[in-house]
Design a protein around this motif. Sequence first.
Motif, PDB file in Angstrom:
ATOM      1  N   ILE A  71     -20.147 -28.527  12.394  1.00 28.09           N
ATOM      2  CA  ILE A  71     -21.343 -29.360  12.556  1.00 28.09           C
ATOM      3  C   ILE A  71     -20.983 -30.680  13.249  1.00 28.09           C
ATOM      4  N   ASP A  72     -19.810 -31.231  12.910  1.00 31.28           N
ATOM      5  CA  ASP A  72     -19.373 -32.472  13.551  1.00 31.28           C
ATOM      6  C   ASP A  72     -19.035 -32.244  15.019  1.00 31.28           C
ATOM      7  N   ASN A  73     -18.485 -31.083  15.319  1.00 34.37           N
ATOM      8  CA  ASN A  73     -18.237 -30.732  16.713  1.00 34.37           C
ATOM      9  C   ASN A  73     -19.538 -30.751  17.506  1.00 34.37           C
ATOM     10  N   ILE A  74     -20.564 -30.105  16.938  1.00 32.89           N
ATOM     11  CA  ILE A  74     -21.839 -30.002  17.657  1.00 32.89           C
ATOM     12  C   ILE A  74     -22.487 -31.372  17.800  1.00 32.89           C
ATOM     13  N   ALA A  75     -22.335 -32.210  16.765  1.00 30.40           N
ATOM     14  CA  ALA A  75     -22.992 -33.522  16.779  1.00 30.40           C
ATOM     15  C   ALA A  75     -22.246 -34.547  17.625  1.00 30.40           C
ATOM     16  N   TYR A  76     -21.028 -34.204  18.085  1.00 34.66           N
ATOM     17  CA  TYR A  76     -20.177 -35.198  18.751  1.00 34.66           C
ATOM     18  C   TYR A  76     -20.885 -35.913  19.899  1.00 34.66           C
ATOM     19  N   GLY A  77     -21.511 -35.125  20.768  1.00 35.70           N
ATOM     20  CA  GLY A  77     -22.166 -35.691  21.958  1.00 35.70           C
ATOM     21  C   GLY A  77     -23.253 -36.696  21.605  1.00 35.70           C
ATOM     22  N   LEU A  78     -23.894 -36.502  20.452  1.00 37.58           N
ATOM     23  CA  LEU A  78     -24.953 -37.427  20.044  1.00 37.58           C
ATOM     24  C   LEU A  78     -24.363 -38.661  19.373  1.00 37.58           C
ATOM     25  N   ARG A  79     -23.245 -38.483  18.661  1.00 41.99           N
ATOM     26  CA  ARG A  79     -22.627 -39.609  17.929  1.00 41.99           C
ATOM     27  C   ARG A  79     -21.988 -40.611  18.873  1.00 41.99           C
ATOM     28  N   ALA A 109     -18.879 -23.806  20.821  1.00 40.15           N
ATOM     29  CA  ALA A 109     -18.652 -24.575  22.050  1.00 40.15           C
ATOM     30  C   ALA A 109     -19.943 -24.680  22.849  1.00 40.15           C
ATOM     31  N   LEU A 110     -20.691 -23.607  22.872  1.00 37.54           N
ATOM     32  CA  LEU A 110     -21.954 -23.592  23.611  1.00 37.54           C
ATOM     33  C   LEU A 110     -22.980 -24.528  22.956  1.00 37.54           C
ATOM     34  N   ALA A 111     -23.046 -24.464  21.623  1.00 41.17           N
ATOM     35  CA  ALA A 111     -23.987 -25.333  20.908  1.00 41.17           C
ATOM     36  C   ALA A 111     -23.627 -26.800  21.120  1.00 41.17           C
ATOM     37  N   ARG A 112     -22.332 -27.096  21.114  1.00 43.11           N
ATOM     38  CA  ARG A 112     -21.874 -28.472  21.326  1.00 43.11           C
ATOM     39  C   ARG A 112     -22.281 -28.963  22.706  1.00 43.11           C
ATOM     40  N   ALA A 113     -22.150 -28.068  23.705  1.00 44.99           N
ATOM     41  CA  ALA A 113     -22.514 -28.445  25.065  1.00 44.99           C
ATOM     42  C   ALA A 113     -24.026 -28.648  25.188  1.00 44.99           C
ATOM     43  N   LEU A 114     -24.803 -27.839  24.446  1.00 42.96           N
ATOM     44  CA  LEU A 114     -26.257 -27.925  24.547  1.00 42.96           C
ATOM     45  C   LEU A 114     -26.816 -29.158  23.845  1.00 42.96           C
ATOM     46  N   THR A 150     -29.878 -38.819  10.270  1.00 47.94           N
ATOM     47  CA  THR A 150     -30.610 -37.613   9.855  1.00 47.94           C
ATOM     48  C   THR A 150     -31.042 -36.803  11.062  1.00 47.94           C
ATOM     49  N   LEU A 151     -31.500 -37.503  12.109  1.00 46.67           N
ATOM     50  CA  LEU A 151     -31.934 -36.799  13.322  1.00 46.67           C
ATOM     51  C   LEU A 151     -30.787 -36.014  13.940  1.00 46.67           C
ATOM     52  N   ILE A 152     -29.599 -36.679  13.995  1.00 41.91           N
ATOM     53  CA  ILE A 152     -28.421 -36.014  14.563  1.00 41.91           C
ATOM     54  C   ILE A 152     -28.102 -34.761  13.764  1.00 41.91           C
ATOM     55  N   ARG A 153     -28.121 -34.909  12.436  1.00 39.92           N
ATOM     56  CA  ARG A 153     -27.800 -33.776  11.567  1.00 39.92           C
ATOM     57  C   ARG A 153     -28.799 -32.626  11.767  1.00 39.92           C
ATOM     58  N   ASN A 154     -30.074 -32.998  11.826  1.00 42.05           N
ATOM     59  CA  ASN A 154     -31.099 -31.960  12.007  1.00 42.05           C
ATOM     60  C   ASN A 154     -30.937 -31.237  13.334  1.00 42.05           C
ATOM     61  N   ARG A 155     -30.662 -32.027  14.364  1.00 37.54           N
ATOM     62  CA  ARG A 155     -30.502 -31.440  15.697  1.00 37.54           C
ATOM     63  C   ARG A 155     -29.300 -30.492  15.715  1.00 37.54           C
ATOM     64  N   ALA A 156     -28.202 -30.920  15.073  1.00 38.63           N
ATOM     65  CA  ALA A 156     -27.008 -30.073  15.031  1.00 38.63           C
ATOM     66  C   ALA A 156     -27.285 -28.779  14.271  1.00 38.63           C
ATOM     67  N   GLU A 157     -28.013 -28.898  13.157  1.00 37.70           N
ATOM     68  CA  GLU A 157     -28.360 -27.705  12.374  1.00 37.70           C
ATOM     69  C   GLU A 157     -29.226 -26.749  13.194  1.00 37.70           C
TER      70      GLU A 157
END
Lengths: 345, 291
Positions: free
Chosen positions: A92-100, A146-151, A111-118
């Motif tokens: 989840i942290d991998n996916i949220a990296y780009g937003l953080r 990796a794909l989710a993180r990029a998206l 919360t928004l970042i977490r929701n988006r990552a989920e």
Amino acid sequence: MRIRVVDIAKDFGRTGALRGANLDIRDSELIALLGPSGSGKTTLLRVIAGLEIPKSGKVFFDDHDATAVPVQQRRIGFVFQNYALFKHMTVIDNIAYGLRVLPGAQRPSKTLIRNRAEELLKLVQLSGLGKRYPRQLSGGQQQRVALARALAVEPRVLLLDEPFGALDAKVRKDLRRWLRELHDCTGHTTVFVTHDQDEALELADRVAILNLGKVEQVGKPDEVYDNPGSAFVMSFVGDTSSLPVEFDGTRLLHEGQPLNATFGAVRGGRCRLYVRPRDIVLSVPGADRLPATIVSIHRTAAGRRAQIAVGRAATIIEAEIDIAAEITSGEPIGLSFAKGRVFPE
Amino acid sequence: MGMREAGKAATAPESVTTESRLARAVLIALAVLFLAIFLILPVLVVFSEALAKGFSFYLTTFKDADAQAAIRLTLIVAAIAVPLNTLFGIAASWAIAKFEFPGKSLLTTLIDLPFSISPVISGMIYVLLFGAQGYFGPWLTAHGVQIIFALPGIVLATVFVTFPFVARELIPLMQEQGSADEEAALTLGASGFQAFLTITLPNIAWGLLYGVLLCNARAMGEFGAVSVVSGHISGLTNTIPLQVELLYNDYNFAAAFAMASLLTLLALVTLAAKTLLEMRYGDSLATSSRL
């Protein structure tokens, strides 16, 4: 987003250099960069991403010159060959990296970042695995993370470097179909690099074939397969055999023996005839056929293939033969060709 | 079935890479003997000599003003040299592992230089440069700056000698890891500095910690280079190793070994810390160096 690559040159002093590559990528299309290793396909992808600075040439995103735009500002999503997942972070942290890492003003709330990552985790069908670390996932799962993180950064274009290279055949096939579906539902312009022609033909809207640092041909899978523009494209996309031939202005000859057609030959002199295995017609020896001998026959998943020695030079070509055909090795036969293409030698 | 297998295991090695029982026993005994004589025995001797005149004498040693000054100086020198070399080490290995530039192999060789020359020479270089008769000596004296036979000289010599520890630990680690993770961070919008903080540092954390521990142990224990530049002024420019030598030469063996036991303890603590960390975080340590 539309991408135009104009006259890109990039020299490393190692393989993978580009020597004047040109390519137009259409909005929302799924395009494959296909080529042998060292052809420059990965370099081209990295130039589009902004990970390599070209020596000369330009990259346009829509109508803006993006050549000098730093990678962070290009808004691209890049999936690396070995995924380059951050090992010390959970999925989840991998996916949220780009937003953080967004600057304070643009960064959404926690919360928004977490929701988006989920949400993205659900999109790549990995809900519930958010707390795992990358090493606890299978190759196919890592690929999807990796794909989710990029998206997550809402990229304008998705760039994938050998996305299925490290996966076994079965997973590879499933992921291909899944990526196609994902592309069709999100509509991202998507560019992926591959050395596997089946993958390119099956998955892509269009295929760009690279050779020696240049884009040699771009077209729909049917076009590049049925109307290859060069001997290289013909032999790289799909199985091909070739025979040395001569064109005397009206007829095509192999070792003095005329063939049944000219296959579009125009220029006189020595050239080569390229044929697909399925376009080789086997029959009994005859005056209008090339004399040949069956060397061996082997079974493939779909049918049978015969190695055939042609003429005095015994040039080996490969033909597809019917499962039921009663042919044995050592048998003399006569060859003709249903289709083929002639390219200068 | 089980019986037969057990019997087989006793007579033949379980796998082709396993030696016979006798060979294994001999090799293990040799290794244990070697470790006992060259590593364990000296450590025990240090502590037994230090406590030869009793525990109260052992404690009195540290009540001595000169001893306390030596401990303080050693701590100060390490507190300056270790952070500096941590910074230098990270910067140098980052440059060497992640970038191509002319003179890269020269830089790699230069980093190894302190390992390849005698610490005494390292010390003498600074005397030659900053000593009273040295190149910059007269100018420094005129401006009231004292480097040799003072704290700055000791720090310089220590920094020089301990320079390679962090870099040597990090360069192979960073080279093996490549730049893909950092590139991924950049494509996701991270700045170079953000990528360094959030990706590179966590990836090298264990190697870095180990390098720092080694660097610290050497910084506190360095004798040769520091001996040349310090001037051996007891209570002023003597570090723990120099104080040990002074006491030893004065035939004050118990006190010398008492001071030496501090350095030995440091070594043991370093070792224990490393082992503990590896046990606690061995999994992520192994992953970060293997992947």
